[in-house]
Design a protein around this motif. Structure first.
Motif, mmCIF file in Angstrom:
data_model
loop_
_atom_site.group_PDB
_atom_site.id
_atom_site.type_symbol
_atom_site.label_atom_id
_atom_site.label_comp_id
_atom_site.label_asym_id
_atom_site.label_seq_id
_atom_site.Cartn_x
_atom_site.Cartn_y
_atom_site.Cartn_z
ATOM 1 N N HIS A 9 26.580 -54.614 3.505
ATOM 2 C CA HIS A 9 26.317 -53.461 4.367
ATOM 3 C C HIS A 9 24.833 -53.275 4.703
ATOM 4 O O HIS A 9 24.490 -53.162 5.885
ATOM 5 N N VAL A 13 23.456 -53.358 8.784
ATOM 6 C CA VAL A 13 23.163 -52.127 9.528
ATOM 7 C C VAL A 13 21.950 -52.239 10.443
ATOM 8 O O VAL A 13 21.844 -51.492 11.417
ATOM 9 N N ALA A 55 29.656 -53.672 9.931
ATOM 10 C CA ALA A 55 28.814 -52.916 8.989
ATOM 11 C C ALA A 55 29.601 -51.761 8.370
ATOM 12 O O ALA A 55 29.475 -51.495 7.170
ATOM 13 N N ALA A 58 32.052 -53.128 5.772
ATOM 14 C CA ALA A 58 31.337 -53.518 4.550
ATOM 15 C C ALA A 58 30.916 -52.288 3.757
ATOM 16 O O ALA A 58 31.032 -52.264 2.527
ATOM 17 N N GLY A 59 30.444 -51.264 4.435
ATOM 18 C CA GLY A 59 30.050 -50.021 3.759
ATOM 19 C C GLY A 59 31.233 -49.325 3.126
ATOM 20 O O GLY A 59 31.147 -48.800 2.015
ATOM 21 N N GLU A 62 32.126 -50.751 -0.130
ATOM 22 C CA GLU A 62 31.155 -50.440 -1.190
ATOM 23 C C GLU A 62 31.400 -49.059 -1.798
ATOM 24 O O GLU A 62 30.843 -48.740 -2.847
#
Length: 145
Positions: A9, A13, A55, A58-59, A62
C-alpha cells in the motif's frame, strides 16, 4: 498485501496522488485558459483511478494487521480516500458526452477534481497519521545483541 514482506500500500499510493494532483493542476489551467492541458487531465485521472483501486485493495488487506486503537483512524482514512476516488471518477465521467470526451473545459469536472484534491490532501494526512502515530506497516524488529 505484501511483497517480499513489505506492505504494498505505501508503495502504491504515490502514483494516484501524483496523477490526481497533476490532473487537478491540468484542469485548473485548462479552465482558466490553457486548453491544451484538458486532455492531459483526462488521462491522468484515469491512471489515478486504475492504480488507486490497486492501492485501496492493498490498504484494505493491511487492515487486519493494525492495532485496535488505529482502526478508527484507518476507517477515516479509507472513507476520505474513497470519497476522493469517487470525486475523480465523477470528474472523469462528467467529461463524457455520448460516450466521447468533451473537447472544452467545463465547470463540473473541474469542480469535482478540485473537491477530490482537497479530499486527497485530507486522506493523505490521515494515512500519514496512521504510519507516524500508530506505526501502520511497521514490523517490530528484534534488537541486535
Amino acid at each position: 498485501m505484501r511483497l517480499f514482506g513489505h506492505p504494498l500500500h505505501p508503495a502504491m499510493v504515490h502514483f494516484p496522488i501524483a496523477f490526481w494532483s497533476l490532473a487537478t493542476v491540468c484542469d485548473g489551467l485548462a479552465y482558466f485558459g490553457l486548453a491544451e492541458t484538458w486532455a492531459h487531465g483526462w488521462v491522468l485521472i484515469g491512471l489515478g483511478l486504475a492504480i488507486g483501486l490497486v492501492a485501496m485493495a492493498a490498504g484494505f488487506m493491511e487492515l487486519t494487521r493494525l492495532a485496535e486503537e488505529a482502526q478508527v483512524a484507518a476507517q477515516r482514512h479509507m472513507m476520505t480516500m474513497g470519497l476522493a476516488w469517487i470525486c475523480y471518477l465523477g470528474a472523469l465521467m462528467s467529461r463524457l458526452q455520448d460516450g466521447t470526451p468533451i473537447a472544452e473545459p467545463a465547470m463540473l469536472p473541474v469542480a469535482l477534481s478540485a473537491v477530490g484534491f482537497v479530499l486527497l490532501l485530507i486522506g493523505g494526512w490521515l494515512g500519514g497519521n496512521l504510519v507516524y502515530r500508530y506505526g501502520a506497516g511497521r514490523e517490530e524488529t528484534p534488537r541486535m545483541q
